[in-house]
Write an enzyme that holds these catalytic residues in place. Structure first.
Site, PDB file in Angstrom:
ATOM      1  N   LYS A  22       0.862  -1.210   0.000  1.00  0.00           N
ATOM      2  CA  LYS A  22       0.000   0.000   0.000  1.00  0.00           C
ATOM      3  C   LYS A  22       0.886   1.243   0.000  1.00  0.00           C
ATOM      4  CE  LYS A  22      -1.740   1.599   4.040  1.00  0.00           C
ATOM      5  NZ  LYS A  22      -1.425   3.021   4.339  1.00  0.00           N
ATOM      6  N   ASN A  23       1.876   1.273   0.886  1.00  0.00           N
ATOM      7  CA  ASN A  23       2.651   2.498   1.083  1.00  0.00           C
ATOM      8  C   ASN A  23       3.677   2.775  -0.006  1.00  0.00           C
ATOM      9  OD1 ASN A  23       1.081   2.921   3.271  1.00  0.00           O
ATOM     10  ND2 ASN A  23       2.617   2.332   4.787  1.00  0.00           N
ATOM     11  N   ARG A  92      -5.241  11.015   4.187  1.00  0.00           N
ATOM     12  CA  ARG A  92      -4.204  12.042   4.290  1.00  0.00           C
ATOM     13  C   ARG A  92      -3.050  11.782   3.346  1.00  0.00           C
ATOM     14  NH1 ARG A  92      -1.263  13.947   7.588  1.00  0.00           N
ATOM     15  NH2 ARG A  92       0.783  13.320   6.889  1.00  0.00           N
ATOM     16  N   CYS A 116      -5.493  12.117  12.123  1.00  0.00           N
ATOM     17  CA  CYS A 116      -6.314  10.909  12.154  1.00  0.00           C
ATOM     18  C   CYS A 116      -6.131  10.294  13.540  1.00  0.00           C
ATOM     19  CB  CYS A 116      -5.853   9.950  11.074  1.00  0.00           C
ATOM     20  SG  CYS A 116      -4.210   9.392  11.371  1.00  0.00           S
ATOM     21  N   ARG A 121      -0.528  14.478  12.708  1.00  0.00           N
ATOM     22  CA  ARG A 121       0.036  14.222  11.369  1.00  0.00           C
ATOM     23  C   ARG A 121       0.094  15.507  10.537  1.00  0.00           C
ATOM     24  NH1 ARG A 121      -1.796   8.545   9.289  1.00  0.00           N
ATOM     25  NH2 ARG A 121       0.198   8.705   8.195  1.00  0.00           N
ATOM     26  N   PRO A 122       0.824  16.500  11.027  1.00  0.00           N
ATOM     27  CA  PRO A 122       0.967  17.756  10.290  1.00  0.00           C
ATOM     28  C   PRO A 122       1.752  17.555   8.991  1.00  0.00           C
ATOM     29  CG  PRO A 122       2.499  17.670  12.113  1.00  0.00           C
ATOM     30  CD  PRO A 122       1.632  16.454  12.246  1.00  0.00           C
ATOM     31  N   ILE A 123       1.769  18.576   8.149  1.00  0.00           N
ATOM     32  CA  ILE A 123       2.565  18.501   6.910  1.00  0.00           C
ATOM     33  C   ILE A 123       3.526  19.692   6.832  1.00  0.00           C
ATOM     34  CG2 ILE A 123       0.893  17.147   5.572  1.00  0.00           C
ATOM     35  CD1 ILE A 123       0.021  19.795   4.237  1.00  0.00           C
ATOM     36  N   ASP A 124       3.925  20.211   8.008  1.00  0.00           N
ATOM     37  CA  ASP A 124       4.823  21.381   8.030  1.00  0.00           C
ATOM     38  C   ASP A 124       6.145  21.114   7.309  1.00  0.00           C
ATOM     39  OD1 ASP A 124       4.993  19.574  10.292  1.00  0.00           O
ATOM     40  OD2 ASP A 124       6.618  20.841  11.018  1.00  0.00           O
ATOM     41  N   LEU A 125       6.657  19.883   7.406  1.00  0.00           N
ATOM     42  CA  LEU A 125       7.939  19.579   6.743  1.00  0.00           C
ATOM     43  C   LEU A 125       7.770  19.602   5.211  1.00  0.00           C
ATOM     44  CD1 LEU A 125       9.163  16.635   9.027  1.00  0.00           C
ATOM     45  CD2 LEU A 125       9.822  19.052   9.156  1.00  0.00           C
ATOM     46  N   ASP A 304       4.256   0.778  12.068  1.00  0.00           N
ATOM     47  CA  ASP A 304       3.009   0.189  11.556  1.00  0.00           C
ATOM     48  C   ASP A 304       2.758  -1.214  12.092  1.00  0.00           C
ATOM     49  OD1 ASP A 304       3.206   1.730   8.262  1.00  0.00           O
ATOM     50  OD2 ASP A 304       2.636   2.480  10.234  1.00  0.00           O
ATOM     51  N   ILE A 326       7.248   7.239  17.016  1.00  0.00           N
ATOM     52  CA  ILE A 326       6.935   7.925  15.756  1.00  0.00           C
ATOM     53  C   ILE A 326       5.634   8.721  15.828  1.00  0.00           C
ATOM     54  CG2 ILE A 326       6.585   7.623  13.253  1.00  0.00           C
ATOM     55  CD1 ILE A 326       9.382   6.797  14.176  1.00  0.00           C
ATOM     56  N   ARG A 396      -8.821  -0.555   4.250  1.00  0.00           N
ATOM     57  CA  ARG A 396      -7.996   0.506   3.658  1.00  0.00           C
ATOM     58  C   ARG A 396      -6.614  -0.024   3.272  1.00  0.00           C
ATOM     59  NH1 ARG A 396      -7.131   5.664   6.860  1.00  0.00           N
ATOM     60  NH2 ARG A 396      -5.749   5.757   5.073  1.00  0.00           N
TER      61      ARG A 396
HETATM   62  C1  EPZ Z   1       3.942   7.027   6.198  1.00  0.00           C
HETATM   63  O1  EPZ Z   1       3.121   8.018   6.769  1.00  0.00           O
HETATM   64  C2  EPZ Z   1       3.074   5.786   6.112  1.00  0.00           C
HETATM   65  N1  EPZ Z   1       1.920   6.050   5.256  1.00  0.00           N
HETATM   66  C3  EPZ Z   1       2.593   5.391   7.510  1.00  0.00           C
HETATM   67  O2  EPZ Z   1       1.836   4.193   7.384  1.00  0.00           O
HETATM   68  C4  EPZ Z   1       3.829   5.136   8.380  1.00  0.00           C
HETATM   69  O3  EPZ Z   1       3.400   4.847   9.691  1.00  0.00           O
HETATM   70  C5  EPZ Z   1       4.722   6.374   8.393  1.00  0.00           C
HETATM   71  O4  EPZ Z   1       5.068   6.736   7.035  1.00  0.00           O
HETATM   72  C6  EPZ Z   1       6.004   6.155   9.171  1.00  0.00           C
HETATM   73  O5  EPZ Z   1       6.697   5.068   8.649  1.00  0.00           O
HETATM   74  C7  EPZ Z   1       2.067   5.993   3.918  1.00  0.00           C
HETATM   75  O6  EPZ Z   1       3.149   5.775   3.408  1.00  0.00           O
HETATM   76  C8  EPZ Z   1       0.836   6.243   3.096  1.00  0.00           C
HETATM   77  P1  EPZ Z   1       5.830  10.475   8.360  1.00  0.00           P
HETATM   78  P2  EPZ Z   1       3.607   9.558   6.815  1.00  0.00           P
HETATM   79  O7  EPZ Z   1       5.702  11.710   7.549  1.00  0.00           O
HETATM   80  O8  EPZ Z   1       4.354   9.876   5.558  1.00  0.00           O
HETATM   81  C9  EPZ Z   1       5.533  13.684  11.830  1.00  0.00           C
HETATM   82  C10 EPZ Z   1      -0.022   2.786   7.665  1.00  0.00           C
HETATM   83  O9  EPZ Z   1      -0.545   2.269   8.662  1.00  0.00           O
HETATM   84  N2  EPZ Z   1       5.501  14.673  10.740  1.00  0.00           N
HETATM   85  O10 EPZ Z   1       7.101   9.691   8.295  1.00  0.00           O
HETATM   86  O11 EPZ Z   1       2.469  10.403   7.190  1.00  0.00           O
HETATM   87  C11 EPZ Z   1       4.250  12.880  11.851  1.00  0.00           C
HETATM   88  O12 EPZ Z   1       3.249  13.577  12.556  1.00  0.00           O
HETATM   89  C12 EPZ Z   1       0.445   4.219   7.729  1.00  0.00           C
HETATM   90  O13 EPZ Z   1       0.171   2.202   6.572  1.00  0.00           O
HETATM   91  C13 EPZ Z   1       5.560  16.019  11.070  1.00  0.00           C
HETATM   92  O14 EPZ Z   1       5.636  16.395  12.236  1.00  0.00           O
HETATM   93  O15 EPZ Z   1       4.641   9.484   8.028  1.00  0.00           O
HETATM   94  C14 EPZ Z   1       4.663  11.612  12.546  1.00  0.00           C
HETATM   95  O16 EPZ Z   1       4.655  11.835  13.940  1.00  0.00           O
HETATM   96  C15 EPZ Z   1       0.185   4.853   9.098  1.00  0.00           C
HETATM   97  N3  EPZ Z   1       5.499  16.939  10.062  1.00  0.00           N
HETATM   98  C16 EPZ Z   1       6.108  11.422  12.062  1.00  0.00           C
HETATM   99  O17 EPZ Z   1       6.533  12.702  11.576  1.00  0.00           O
HETATM  100  C17 EPZ Z   1       5.421  16.560   8.747  1.00  0.00           C
HETATM  101  O18 EPZ Z   1       5.397  17.449   7.862  1.00  0.00           O
HETATM  102  C18 EPZ Z   1       6.221  10.389  10.945  1.00  0.00           C
HETATM  103  O19 EPZ Z   1       5.476  10.851   9.866  1.00  0.00           O
HETATM  104  C19 EPZ Z   1       5.373  15.193   8.443  1.00  0.00           C
HETATM  105  C20 EPZ Z   1       5.409  14.266   9.455  1.00  0.00           C
END
Ligand code: EPZ
Length: 417
Positions: A22-23, A92, A116, A121-125, A304, A326, A396
């Site tokens: 999926k990812n 998201r 969620c 799960r912000p997108i600031d980065l 995960d 995480i 999902r």
């Molecule tokens: C991906 O989510 C995966 N989803 C997640 O899988 C997985 O848990 C995660 O990576 C970590 O491995 C998909 O690939 C679709 P992150 P993503 O950005 O990209 C914080 C599943 O069950 N963060 O690495 O959203 C965030 O809040 C899902 O299949 C910021 O603060 O993960 C989190 O605490 C769940 N600002 C941490 O970083 C940002 O701009 C990791 O997030 C982005 C992230």
């Protein structure tokens, strides 16, 4: 609302074939936007999240043909740059579509994906990286509008090795002017899969899978064919299903190197594991042993599988400790496990699981994708009947989940509207 009714207590035996990831599929589907050509994808799992992403591509103007396991995406006539809000809010991870649309059209509009059940799960980065690339980012009332004349490659340092942000930067810069280097990049196998697919389209990406990725912008990308990697999280889920039922299962279509931390933890818990070329034979012990788990960015233990291991450890001998590093809110499932008789206390990032001789059946509820799968794992260990509500979350991310479990001897049936 759909539910599972599970009569637990059977040892799972036999073989199961793991579906595509999926990812990896989600950013790879997004990458087809970039080439304005035909992309043929294989091994994409037929799950809610991939279907929603394909739905959005259709709304943007892509022509999509699906036949027997092959998805053909023609992105030549995309005529929209706005991601529909209702679909964006449903999932998201559609935020990576923004990077792809930006990469090709230098403009995108989308709604804030929101949080969620597992965290804010912000997108600031993501947005900070876009700004660093010379993209104007306007945020108001939950909507985001990104626009620029051109995207100019630069050095980007991620405060956290975010998977989504790493993917978005790659998608936004493969057609940029100049070179981009991502420092502190995510190293997950799904990033490597995305880079491999883009390279087949003619992109120049070096270092995917390490914490420093270089993208040299090219003029144009062409159509390509690509087979998505197997889903390491689905594989880990079935390994835990075998472990918790003292079963003996052959898990096919996997990449062993993607699962090293998971294999080590299962062996620590007392499982016997034979590693084949692209399969694992696992035999669960009569009684699992308690272990400690700390979730970390890849190549550490995957967040995960935290919930799924937590469920598996409810009947282990001894007290297990989990540290979730995480996501800030990934323990919601534990309150449902307590309803099954588990003994779990959660304190901030830490969950302490006191192994119980046995847990009993009850009616429980899924709150998110992996939490729902965790409840199924626990129910398989219960000598009795368990009803799991809100299983739409599970659809999902898991293709034919109950059919695959039934194929291993589980007594599971889907009920509800
Ligand atoms: C991906 O989510 C995966 N989803 C997640 O899988 C997985 O848990 C995660 O990576 C970590 O491995 C998909 O690939 C679709 P992150 P993503 O950005 O990209 C914080 C599943 O069950 N963060 O690495 O959203 C965030 O809040 C899902 O299949 C910021 O603060 O993960 C989190 O605490 C769940 N600002 C941490 O970083 C940002 O701009 C990791 O997030 C982005 C992230």
């Amino acid at each position: 609302m759909k539910s599972y009714i599970i009569q637990g207590g059977n040892a799972l035996n036999g073989e199961v074939n793991i579906s595509g990831s999926k990812n990896a599929s989600l950013p790879i589907i997004a990458s087809s936007i970039l080439n304005g050509d035909i992309t043929r994808l294989y091994n994409v799992p037929k799950i809610h999240d991939t279907q929603i992403t394909l739905e959005i591509l259709k709304i943007l103007g892509c022509k999509i043909r699906v036949n027997s396991g092959k998805i053909e995406i023609n992105s030549k006539n995309i005529n929209k740059i706005e991601i529909p809000e209702d679909l964006m809010r449903q999932m998201r991870s559609t935020v990576v579509l923004a990077g792809a649309i930006l990469g090709r059209f230098k403009e995108v509009k989308f709604s804030y994906p929101g949080g969620c059940e597992i965290g804010a799960r912000p997108i600031d980065l993501h947005l900070a990286a876009f700004r660093k690339l010379g993209i104007e980012v306007e945020e108001n009332c939950g909507f985001i509008h990104c626009k620029c004349d051109k995207i100019v490659g630069t050095n980007i340092n991620l405060d956290f090795p975010s998977v989504g942000a790493t993917e978005n930067i790659i998608l936004a810069t493969v057609l940029a002017e100049g070179t981009t280097v991502i420092n502190n990049a995510a190293m997950e196998p799904e990033i490597v899969d995305l880079a491999n697919c883009l390279t087949k389209m003619g992109a120049k990406i070096y270092g995917a899978g390490t914490n420093s990725i270089k993208i040299i912008g090219v003029e144009k990308l062409k159509g390509a064919g690509y087979k998505v990697m197997p889903d390491r999280i689905e594989a880990g889920t079935f390994l835990c299903a075998a472990a918790v039922t003292s079963g003996n299962v052959k898990v096919n279509n996997i990449v062993i190197s993607d699962l090293i931390p998971v294999i080590h933890k299962l062996e620590e818990a007392g499982c016997k594991i034979y590693e084949g070329k692209n399969y694992i034979q696992i035999r669960g012990p009569k009684k699992l042993k308690a272990i400690e788990i700390k979730t970390m960015p890849y190549p550490g233990f995957p967040t995960d599988l935290q919930q799924i291991f937590g469920a598996m450890l409810t009947t282990a001998k001894g007290t297990s400790v989990i540290i979730e590093n995480i996501f800030e809110n990934r323990y919601k499932y534990t309150s449902e496990l307590v309803r099954l008789g588990a003994k779990i206390t959660v304190e901030g990032k830490m969950a302490v699981i006191e192994g119980k001789r046995k847990i009993t059946g009850a009616t429980v509820k899924s709150y998110d994708l992996r939490g729902g799968a965790a409840l199924v794992i626990a129910a398989l260990a219960v000598k009795g009947k368990t009803k799991i509500d809100n299983i739409e979350y599970i659809f999902r991310g898991y293709e034919n989940f109950d059919q695959k479990l039934k194929g291993l001897g589980a007594n599971i049936k889907k009920v509800g509207d």
